[in-house]
Design an enzyme around this catalytic site. Structure first.
Site, mmCIF file in Angstrom:
data_model
loop_
_atom_site.group_PDB
_atom_site.id
_atom_site.type_symbol
_atom_site.label_atom_id
_atom_site.label_comp_id
_atom_site.label_asym_id
_atom_site.label_seq_id
_atom_site.Cartn_x
_atom_site.Cartn_y
_atom_site.Cartn_z
ATOM 1 N N HIS A 55 0.854 -1.193 0.000
ATOM 2 C CA HIS A 55 0.000 0.000 0.000
ATOM 3 C C HIS A 55 0.883 1.234 0.000
ATOM 4 C CE1 HIS A 55 0.697 -0.608 4.321
ATOM 5 N NE2 HIS A 55 0.168 0.560 4.612
ATOM 6 N N HIS A 57 1.358 3.963 1.958
ATOM 7 C CA HIS A 57 1.919 4.706 3.098
ATOM 8 C C HIS A 57 3.445 4.800 2.997
ATOM 9 C CE1 HIS A 57 -1.881 3.990 5.770
ATOM 10 N NE2 HIS A 57 -1.996 5.039 4.986
ATOM 11 N N ASP A 59 5.827 4.494 5.032
ATOM 12 C CA ASP A 59 6.633 3.443 5.646
ATOM 13 C C ASP A 59 6.514 2.107 4.887
ATOM 14 O OD1 ASP A 59 3.944 3.350 6.759
ATOM 15 O OD2 ASP A 59 4.676 1.812 8.144
ATOM 16 N N HIS A 60 5.889 2.164 3.703
ATOM 17 C CA HIS A 60 5.784 0.975 2.842
ATOM 18 C C HIS A 60 6.259 1.238 1.418
ATOM 19 C CE1 HIS A 60 3.581 -1.376 5.870
ATOM 20 N NE2 HIS A 60 3.295 -0.161 6.301
ATOM 21 N N HIS A 113 -7.538 -0.596 5.468
ATOM 22 C CA HIS A 113 -6.477 0.272 6.009
ATOM 23 C C HIS A 113 -6.220 1.401 5.017
ATOM 24 C CE1 HIS A 113 -2.805 1.291 8.191
ATOM 25 N NE2 HIS A 113 -2.104 1.143 7.102
ATOM 26 N N ASP A 132 -0.067 -4.055 6.204
ATOM 27 C CA ASP A 132 -0.763 -3.577 7.399
ATOM 28 C C ASP A 132 -2.217 -4.047 7.440
ATOM 29 O OD1 ASP A 132 1.554 -2.243 8.064
ATOM 30 O OD2 ASP A 132 0.760 -0.228 7.728
ATOM 31 N N HIS A 170 4.696 -4.883 10.791
ATOM 32 C CA HIS A 170 5.101 -4.186 12.019
ATOM 33 C C HIS A 170 5.213 -5.140 13.204
ATOM 34 C CE1 HIS A 170 4.598 0.018 10.589
ATOM 35 N NE2 HIS A 170 3.658 -0.506 9.817
#
Ligand code: ZN
Ligand code: FE
Length: 253
Positions: A55, A57, A59-60, A113, A132, A170
């Site tokens: 996805h 975000h 942090d991805h 999400h 996530d 995570h």
């Protein structure tokens, strides 16, 4: 046989490099930290040839451009949010598959999400990279979607073979365990899992990947179809409302 190299990065993300030794291809699963991914690949003697984003975000997908610049790799990501995936080459969704050497990943749409979130299921490896969407004893916050969308996504993940290893993005497990036991305090499988998690974390060990069979028996977000949980949440017969109530409680926990 796929080799998976796992390493912590950023504050609580896991990085994963998936390598097919027969062909010599390596996929970076998401890109939280380009520098760390490139260093870890070098240490393994691998070259990243693909990125598989779950996805958008940061942090991805935040390291996409830098890893592509360094390696010339091909970037695969979710069709339903392709406009938010930096440097994407191939947009995929449910029903598509992608190959790493001789190994095939089937794409699942698991929105909630984010609206485009996908998972990569590798049936021959009994492995799924779930980003996530689901965590050990948890699930992603429902930022963009709706509870019924998220419950449908979790239901699709629940239907994978029980011996599937879930590679979550995570290390949230200790905090998730504290919450889960408030939802289902009398579940003996959950009690045993919480003990194992506390022991593992005290020893600095990772709790990812987790096994789907264990999550099915313990993860409150996957158990919203259980009659006793529905009753306890005040929504007998309604899995979506039960899921929404568990998620609401976790968001305030
Ligand atoms: Zn996310
Ligand atoms: Fe994340």
């Amino acid at each position: 046989m796929l080799q998976i190299h796992q390493f912590p990065c950023l504050s609580d993300n896991y990085g994963f490099l998936a390598h097919d030794p027969a062909i010599g291809e390596t996929a970076a699963i998401d890109t939280p930290d380009a520098t760390e991914y490139l260093a870890q690949a070098k240490k393994q003697g691998w070259t990243i040839t693909q990125i598989w984003n779950t996805h958008w975000h940061p942090d991805h997908a935040g390291g996409n451009q830098a890893i592509k610049d360094a390696t010339g790799c091909k970037i695969i990501g979710p069709r339903n949010e392709a406009d938010k995936i930096p440097a994407i080459d191939e947009a995929v969704g449910a029903g598509d598959s992608v190959n790493l050497g001789s190994i095939t990943a089937q794409i699942m749409d698991v929105p909630g999400h984010t609206l485009g979130h996908i998972a990569y299921h590798l049936p021959t490896e009994k492995t799924a990279f779930v980003g996530d969407a689901v965590f050990a004893l948890g699930c992603g916050r429902v930022f963009e979607g709706t509870p019924d969308m998220m419950w449908a996504s979790l239901s699709a993940l629940k239907a994978l073979p029980e011996d599937t290893a879930l590679y979550c993005a995570h290390e949230y497990t200790a905090a998730n365990a504290k919450f889960a036991i408030t939802i289902e305090p009398d579940n003996p499988d959950l009690q045993a899992y919480v003990d194992d998690i506390n022991t593992s974390r005290a020893a600095g060990k990772w709790t990812v990947p987790t096994l789907l069979s264990r999550e099915l028996a313990t993860n409150p977000f996957l158990r919203a179809n259980e009659a006793h949980l529905q009753a306890a949440m005040g929504h007998a017969g309604d899995a979506v409302a039960t899921f929404a109530e568990i998620r609401r409680r976790k968001d305030k926990f």
